[in-house]
Scaffold this motif. Sequence first.
Motif, PDB file in Angstrom:
ATOM      1  N   ALA A 246      49.158  -5.626 -22.553  1.00 22.03           N
ATOM      2  CA  ALA A 246      50.331  -5.114 -22.848  1.00 22.03           C
ATOM      3  C   ALA A 246      51.213  -6.192 -23.689  1.00 22.03           C
ATOM      4  O   ALA A 246      51.901  -6.089 -24.540  1.00 22.03           O
ATOM      5  CB  ALA A 246      51.036  -4.610 -21.900  1.00 22.03           C
ATOM      6  N   ARG A 247      51.263  -7.701 -23.071  1.00 23.70           N
ATOM      7  CA  ARG A 247      51.693  -8.712 -23.777  1.00 23.70           C
ATOM      8  C   ARG A 247      51.125  -8.956 -25.118  1.00 23.70           C
ATOM      9  O   ARG A 247      52.097  -9.271 -26.394  1.00 23.70           O
ATOM     10  CB  ARG A 247      51.890  -9.855 -23.008  1.00 23.70           C
ATOM     11  CG  ARG A 247      52.431  -9.815 -21.593  1.00 23.70           C
ATOM     12  CD  ARG A 247      52.702 -11.218 -20.831  1.00 23.70           C
ATOM     13  NE  ARG A 247      51.149 -11.898 -20.643  1.00 23.70           N
ATOM     14  CZ  ARG A 247      50.341 -11.794 -19.614  1.00 23.70           C
ATOM     15  NH1 ARG A 247      50.594 -10.958 -18.589  1.00 23.70           N
ATOM     16  NH2 ARG A 247      49.299 -12.346 -19.534  1.00 23.70           N
ATOM     17  N   ALA A 248      50.226  -8.915 -25.321  1.00 19.07           N
ATOM     18  CA  ALA A 248      49.455  -9.155 -26.706  1.00 19.07           C
ATOM     19  C   ALA A 248      49.948  -7.844 -27.570  1.00 19.07           C
ATOM     20  O   ALA A 248      50.263  -8.320 -28.979  1.00 19.07           O
ATOM     21  CB  ALA A 248      48.021  -9.080 -26.709  1.00 19.07           C
ATOM     22  N   SER A 249      49.867  -6.791 -27.088  1.00 19.21           N
ATOM     23  CA  SER A 249      50.342  -5.737 -27.855  1.00 19.21           C
ATOM     24  C   SER A 249      51.801  -5.890 -28.334  1.00 19.21           C
ATOM     25  O   SER A 249      51.933  -5.677 -29.625  1.00 19.21           O
ATOM     26  CB  SER A 249      50.367  -4.294 -27.198  1.00 19.21           C
ATOM     27  OG  SER A 249      48.875  -4.269 -26.950  1.00 19.21           O
ATOM     28  N   LEU A 258      50.336   3.954 -25.559  1.00 20.36           N
ATOM     29  CA  LEU A 258      49.116   4.438 -25.105  1.00 20.36           C
ATOM     30  C   LEU A 258      48.583   3.581 -24.090  1.00 20.36           C
ATOM     31  O   LEU A 258      48.033   4.107 -23.161  1.00 20.36           O
ATOM     32  CB  LEU A 258      48.175   4.425 -26.440  1.00 20.36           C
ATOM     33  CG  LEU A 258      48.604   5.249 -27.510  1.00 20.36           C
ATOM     34  CD1 LEU A 258      47.653   4.936 -28.882  1.00 20.36           C
ATOM     35  CD2 LEU A 258      48.137   6.606 -27.128  1.00 20.36           C
ATOM     36  N   ILE A 259      48.954   2.271 -24.125  1.00 19.57           N
ATOM     37  CA  ILE A 259      48.408   1.527 -22.862  1.00 19.57           C
ATOM     38  C   ILE A 259      49.191   1.606 -21.768  1.00 19.57           C
ATOM     39  O   ILE A 259      49.064   1.258 -20.615  1.00 19.57           O
ATOM     40  CB  ILE A 259      48.334   0.030 -23.653  1.00 19.57           C
ATOM     41  CG1 ILE A 259      47.458  -0.726 -22.658  1.00 19.57           C
ATOM     42  CG2 ILE A 259      49.759  -0.434 -23.719  1.00 19.57           C
ATOM     43  CD1 ILE A 259      45.980  -0.380 -22.615  1.00 19.57           C
ATOM     44  N   ALA A 260      50.600   1.806 -21.976  1.00 15.61           N
ATOM     45  CA  ALA A 260      51.494   1.861 -20.863  1.00 15.61           C
ATOM     46  C   ALA A 260      51.231   2.596 -19.649  1.00 15.61           C
ATOM     47  O   ALA A 260      51.444   2.484 -18.610  1.00 15.61           O
ATOM     48  CB  ALA A 260      52.943   2.060 -21.433  1.00 15.61           C
ATOM     49  N   PRO A 261      50.403   3.884 -20.082  1.00 14.23           N
ATOM     50  CA  PRO A 261      50.082   4.838 -18.925  1.00 14.23           C
ATOM     51  C   PRO A 261      48.982   4.262 -18.061  1.00 14.23           C
ATOM     52  O   PRO A 261      49.093   4.516 -17.030  1.00 14.23           O
ATOM     53  CB  PRO A 261      49.730   6.075 -19.655  1.00 14.23           C
ATOM     54  CG  PRO A 261      50.593   6.085 -21.109  1.00 14.23           C
ATOM     55  CD  PRO A 261      50.842   4.761 -21.256  1.00 14.23           C
ATOM     56  N   VAL A 262      48.121   3.442 -18.672  1.00 16.73           N
ATOM     57  CA  VAL A 262      46.974   2.824 -18.128  1.00 16.73           C
ATOM     58  C   VAL A 262      47.712   1.986 -17.213  1.00 16.73           C
ATOM     59  O   VAL A 262      47.199   1.540 -16.064  1.00 16.73           O
ATOM     60  CB  VAL A 262      46.041   2.234 -19.054  1.00 16.73           C
ATOM     61  CG1 VAL A 262      44.984   1.694 -18.529  1.00 16.73           C
ATOM     62  CG2 VAL A 262      45.669   3.719 -20.026  1.00 16.73           C
ATOM     63  N   GLU A 284      41.535   8.890  -8.451  1.00 11.88           N
ATOM     64  CA  GLU A 284      42.233   9.286  -7.251  1.00 11.88           C
ATOM     65  C   GLU A 284      43.693   9.290  -7.455  1.00 11.88           C
ATOM     66  O   GLU A 284      44.357  10.133  -6.736  1.00 11.88           O
ATOM     67  CB  GLU A 284      41.918   8.543  -6.028  1.00 11.88           C
ATOM     68  CG  GLU A 284      40.468   8.344  -5.652  1.00 11.88           C
ATOM     69  CD  GLU A 284      39.851   9.615  -5.360  1.00 11.88           C
ATOM     70  OE1 GLU A 284      40.448  10.494  -4.773  1.00 11.88           O
ATOM     71  OE2 GLU A 284      38.616   9.672  -5.156  1.00 11.88           O
ATOM     72  N   GLU A 285      43.999   8.523  -8.328  1.00  6.48           N
ATOM     73  CA  GLU A 285      45.665   8.742  -8.809  1.00  6.48           C
ATOM     74  C   GLU A 285      45.830   9.695  -9.725  1.00  6.48           C
ATOM     75  O   GLU A 285      46.907  10.097  -9.787  1.00  6.48           O
ATOM     76  CB  GLU A 285      45.900   7.434  -9.613  1.00  6.48           C
ATOM     77  CG  GLU A 285      47.248   6.704  -9.476  1.00  6.48           C
ATOM     78  CD  GLU A 285      47.847   6.466  -8.077  1.00  6.48           C
ATOM     79  OE1 GLU A 285      49.168   6.285  -7.825  1.00  6.48           O
ATOM     80  OE2 GLU A 285      46.892   6.143  -7.291  1.00  6.48           O
TER      81      GLU A 285
END
Length: 287
Positions: A246-249, A258-262, A284-285
């Motif tokens: 996330a920081r690199a993005s 796209l990466i935030a939900p992960v 499970e989440e």
Amino acid sequence: MADNTTVTVLGLGAMGSALASAFVKGGRPTTVWNRSAGRDAELLAQGAVRADSVAEAVRAGEVIVAVLLDHASVHETLDPVVADLAGRQLINLTSTAPEESRELARWAAEHGIEFLDGGIMAIPPMIGQPGSALLYSGSQTVFDQQRDTLELLGSTEYFGEDAGVAALYDFALLSSMYMMFNGFFHAAAMVGSAGVSAEAFGERAAGWLTAMAHGLPEYGRVIDSGDYRTDVQHLSFQKAAVDAIARASTDAGVALDLIAPVKDLIDRQVAAGHGGLAYPRTIEELR
């Protein structure tokens, strides 16, 4: 029986046209219908027969293959000719959600129509070629009687009498595909900030993703066991990695849509005390 089976294809978009062409090339007498005119010229040249109305099209075929826009369009097209459909075999290859496929099966049963639902795991140019696969559920009688005809389109697999199961597999597999494609788009945007072409990165990503895909059955085994204990690469480890992504993005000027939900899925699990468990625990989440 299959060699002489008359087939009607309703809907001549790219996929419907590809299916109709495969039937014609396979020697099946094929009638075609489309709501808007002008899409059947090539099929007619191959030997298909045009129907000027849905009723005419339905009466021409023992097997009716619907390849329409959506669930509503299936009813819009077939409800007015339901009496003509009685006693015929209807194969729905429209993209309908599982519950919609089940509703169509109930509707068909109420009107004396044998119903088989299918999911197409191919793009139009693949139809009839190696790699084309179609999944079916619903009437086993239809599947068994028409299997030779259906195999003109691609490999076939039957998932039982529940008409919604083929669609469930279809959309589950498609969800995996879309997630993969969007992961690539995010990644290509990241390296694009350093002047790397998306095509060049795609060559590298294809090899990496193919190698990683071999681990999916093992992830599945862990999920089925319900035992998420691990000594390596647990969720806390994954959190550190995804936080860094996330920081690199952000540094590369790439949105986190796209990466935030992960990241959120992992953060919630770690906050709930599951940081020492394996990454597949993420399912499970989602459940």
